[in-house]
Design a protein around this motif. Sequence first.
Motif, mmCIF file in Angstrom:
data_model
loop_
_atom_site.group_PDB
_atom_site.id
_atom_site.type_symbol
_atom_site.label_atom_id
_atom_site.label_comp_id
_atom_site.label_asym_id
_atom_site.label_seq_id
_atom_site.Cartn_x
_atom_site.Cartn_y
_atom_site.Cartn_z
ATOM 1 N N SER A 4 38.493 36.749 40.237
ATOM 2 C CA SER A 4 37.748 37.900 40.755
ATOM 3 C C SER A 4 37.623 39.007 39.723
ATOM 4 O O SER A 4 36.624 39.736 39.709
ATOM 5 C CB SER A 4 38.466 38.488 41.976
ATOM 6 O OG SER A 4 38.656 37.531 42.977
ATOM 7 N N ASP A 55 40.965 29.475 31.711
ATOM 8 C CA ASP A 55 41.517 29.348 33.060
ATOM 9 C C ASP A 55 42.181 27.987 33.206
ATOM 10 O O ASP A 55 41.672 26.979 32.725
ATOM 11 C CB ASP A 55 40.450 29.523 34.142
ATOM 12 C CG ASP A 55 41.089 29.911 35.470
ATOM 13 O OD1 ASP A 55 40.909 31.076 35.893
ATOM 14 O OD2 ASP A 55 41.802 29.068 36.081
ATOM 15 N N ASP A 80 42.435 32.457 43.736
ATOM 16 C CA ASP A 80 42.350 33.083 45.064
ATOM 17 C C ASP A 80 41.014 33.761 45.314
ATOM 18 O O ASP A 80 40.709 34.147 46.450
ATOM 19 C CB ASP A 80 43.524 34.045 45.244
ATOM 20 C CG ASP A 80 44.814 33.239 45.341
ATOM 21 O OD1 ASP A 80 44.866 32.349 46.202
ATOM 22 O OD2 ASP A 80 45.717 33.439 44.521
ATOM 23 N N CYS A 115 46.042 42.690 44.952
ATOM 24 C CA CYS A 115 46.401 42.716 46.376
ATOM 25 C C CYS A 115 45.304 42.021 47.199
ATOM 26 O O CYS A 115 44.770 41.012 46.770
ATOM 27 C CB CYS A 115 46.674 44.141 46.831
ATOM 28 S SG CYS A 115 47.911 44.960 45.792
ATOM 29 N N GLY A 133 40.824 42.037 45.495
ATOM 30 C CA GLY A 133 40.379 41.707 44.144
ATOM 31 C C GLY A 133 38.896 41.426 44.036
ATOM 32 O O GLY A 133 38.273 41.748 43.017
ATOM 33 N N MET A 176 36.457 42.773 45.755
ATOM 34 C CA MET A 176 35.686 44.021 45.775
ATOM 35 C C MET A 176 35.990 44.901 44.561
ATOM 36 O O MET A 176 35.151 45.669 44.106
ATOM 37 C CB MET A 176 35.927 44.790 47.084
ATOM 38 C CG MET A 176 37.337 45.197 47.362
ATOM 39 S SD MET A 176 37.515 46.014 48.979
ATOM 40 C CE MET A 176 37.809 44.678 50.116
HETATM 41 C C1 LIG Z 1 42.328 34.984 53.194
HETATM 42 C C2 LIG Z 1 41.953 35.982 52.150
HETATM 43 C C3 LIG Z 1 40.889 36.836 52.358
HETATM 44 C C4 LIG Z 1 40.545 37.772 51.382
HETATM 45 N N1 LIG Z 1 39.458 38.568 51.595
HETATM 46 C C5 LIG Z 1 39.091 39.455 50.640
HETATM 47 C C6 LIG Z 1 37.925 40.238 50.789
HETATM 48 O O1 LIG Z 1 37.223 40.142 51.793
HETATM 49 N N2 LIG Z 1 37.598 41.103 49.795
HETATM 50 C C7 LIG Z 1 38.365 41.238 48.672
HETATM 51 O O2 LIG Z 1 38.053 42.060 47.816
HETATM 52 N N3 LIG Z 1 39.463 40.479 48.483
HETATM 53 C C8 LIG Z 1 39.841 39.602 49.435
HETATM 54 N N4 LIG Z 1 40.945 38.822 49.245
HETATM 55 C C9 LIG Z 1 41.791 39.049 48.058
HETATM 56 C C10 LIG Z 1 41.220 38.407 46.812
HETATM 57 O O3 LIG Z 1 40.938 37.053 47.058
HETATM 58 C C11 LIG Z 1 42.221 38.566 45.666
HETATM 59 O O4 LIG Z 1 42.667 39.893 45.585
HETATM 60 C C12 LIG Z 1 41.572 38.241 44.343
HETATM 61 O O5 LIG Z 1 41.008 36.959 44.338
HETATM 62 C C13 LIG Z 1 42.550 38.388 43.183
HETATM 63 O O6 LIG Z 1 41.790 38.386 42.010
HETATM 64 P P1 LIG Z 1 42.426 37.987 40.618
HETATM 65 O O7 LIG Z 1 41.332 37.950 39.633
HETATM 66 O O8 LIG Z 1 43.587 38.862 40.375
HETATM 67 O O9 LIG Z 1 43.015 36.513 40.896
HETATM 68 P P2 LIG Z 1 42.226 35.115 40.969
HETATM 69 O O10 LIG Z 1 40.859 35.283 41.501
HETATM 70 O O11 LIG Z 1 43.142 34.161 41.635
HETATM 71 O O12 LIG Z 1 42.077 34.734 39.429
HETATM 72 C C14 LIG Z 1 43.201 34.487 38.611
HETATM 73 C C15 LIG Z 1 42.865 33.302 37.745
HETATM 74 O O13 LIG Z 1 43.837 33.169 36.724
HETATM 75 C C16 LIG Z 1 44.033 31.805 36.466
HETATM 76 N N5 LIG Z 1 45.316 31.670 35.782
HETATM 77 C C17 LIG Z 1 46.536 31.993 36.240
HETATM 78 N N6 LIG Z 1 47.470 31.782 35.314
HETATM 79 C C18 LIG Z 1 46.812 31.299 34.221
HETATM 80 C C19 LIG Z 1 47.229 30.890 32.938
HETATM 81 N N7 LIG Z 1 48.528 30.921 32.559
HETATM 82 N N8 LIG Z 1 46.309 30.436 32.069
HETATM 83 C C20 LIG Z 1 44.991 30.363 32.418
HETATM 84 N N9 LIG Z 1 44.555 30.755 33.635
HETATM 85 C C21 LIG Z 1 45.450 31.226 34.522
HETATM 86 C C22 LIG Z 1 43.964 31.169 37.845
HETATM 87 O O14 LIG Z 1 43.670 29.793 37.783
HETATM 88 C C23 LIG Z 1 42.876 31.992 38.518
HETATM 89 O O15 LIG Z 1 41.601 31.368 38.418
HETATM 90 C C24 LIG Z 1 41.293 37.858 50.187
HETATM 91 C C25 LIG Z 1 42.352 36.978 49.965
HETATM 92 C C26 LIG Z 1 42.685 36.039 50.929
HETATM 93 C C27 LIG Z 1 43.817 35.095 50.652
#
Ligand SMILES: Cc1cc2nc3c(=O)[nH]c(=O)nc-3n(C[C@H](O)[C@H](O)[C@H](O)COP(=O)(O)OP(=O)(O)OC[C@H]3O[C@@H](n4cnc5c(N)ncnc54)[C@H](O)[C@@H]3O)c2cc1C
Length: 389
Positions: free
Chosen positions: A16, A36, A45, A342, A345, A347
Amino acid sequence: MPTNKTYDVIVVGCGSVGNPTAYHLAEAGKKVLVLDRRPAAGQGDNKAAIGGVRATHSDPGKISTCLDSLKIISNWEEKHGFDVGWKPGGYCFPIYDEALEKNLRDLIPYQKQYGLDIEWVGPEEIKEIIPGVNPIGLRGGTYSAGDGQVSSILLPVAFQREAMKFDAEYRFNEKVIGYLREGDKITGVKTGRGSYSSEWVVLAAGADAAEHSNLLGIDIPVNPDSHEAGISAPIKHFLSPLVVDLRPGPEGKTANFYFGQNKEGQIIFCYTPEELFIGTNRESISEFLPVLAGRMITLIPGFKNLLIRRVWRGCYPMTPDGIPIIDFAKGLEGLILAVGMCGQGLMLGPGAGKNIASMIVNGKPRIPDEAQDCFRYDRDFYKDKEALK
Ligand SMILES: Cc1cc2nc3c(=O)[nH]c(=O)nc-3n(C[C@H](O)[C@H](O)[C@H](O)COP(=O)(O)OP(=O)(O)OC[C@H]3O[C@@H](n4cnc5c(N)ncnc54)[C@H](O)[C@@H]3O)c2cc1C
């Protein structure tokens, strides 16, 4: 073996936050590599998100960042000719409880100060905004018309496609397992396939972020908990906003719940469990649907015949205070932390990506100091909790 190829920026995690960050950096002329461990963009997520995009928060950091996200997402199709499933219609918090009414009303002047378009509206207006809502005890609620929904499946494709037009490189199935460093400067990353050098590294590893504490020798306070969601078959469009019911459920299982109708007409829904599921287990459990159905039907009795298509579970990468860390990693030059998103992510991602690009390109964030302060890495994580977490 791609050993020692050099980039301006390496983004660890194509989720995200990492994916939009790569896009904004590539658009600004930086040579970007995204790594990734999963096989495609947004498969962490990100794809669990139900698509809510609101600037309706209680701190200036999230409000400013999500206002930027809303601009980017709502204009995406017009600017890039790619449908990301954007559905305007706002966010509505219907209120049945005196204490909650006071909390939300007290927040409104503060939210408006940071540019949020939000109003308290009476019960009659709520009944128009949420057709079929249970009127018994309804006191009114907040409505923020500028918020909306997006597809968490289409958005990653959109960002990757545009980033690649600016020559960003994406490498999937490649996990970062270590860092290159010269003294206190991070100079690149190591993966199972080799090493890549860069001027900057952005850590956007979502629920896995804390694993990098040992690799980097710093504390990254991100502890995931897991949440379940579901989606129905499409029904006739009747509901414009995403709805958040902040009441704890009478069944003792739910702290609040939220749902909306997406652009395809499907009802998409989720609840926050009263007792959190700490950890990264992403298996669905049998109690989710019956508990959720009880809450939905109590709020909108007409939902009793919904056909449910599927359920899933994903993680919220939580910080102790419910606010992300988007900051230069003090003590480690060349590293930006973009972790702890949290439950928000999706949004935060587009706006956060734009802000991170400014931190790298201009040496400073684009959001106001007071907003950026919320995301500081050296804050006291145990002082306050965010009110609309
Ligand atoms: C049921 C549910 C509903 C939700 N609804 C909403 C919503 O409506 N609106 C909203 O804003 N948020 C929502 N969220 C929250 C949102 O999904 C997360 O906050 C967001 O996806 C986190 O973003 P991120 O980029 O930190 O993590 P991610 O999107 O998980 O991205 C992290 C990436 O890092 C990669 N990675 C990890 N470690 C490594 C490594 N060592 N080497 C290479 N790659 C790696 C992973 O594979 C992953 O692709 C919801 C979550 C859930 C579970």
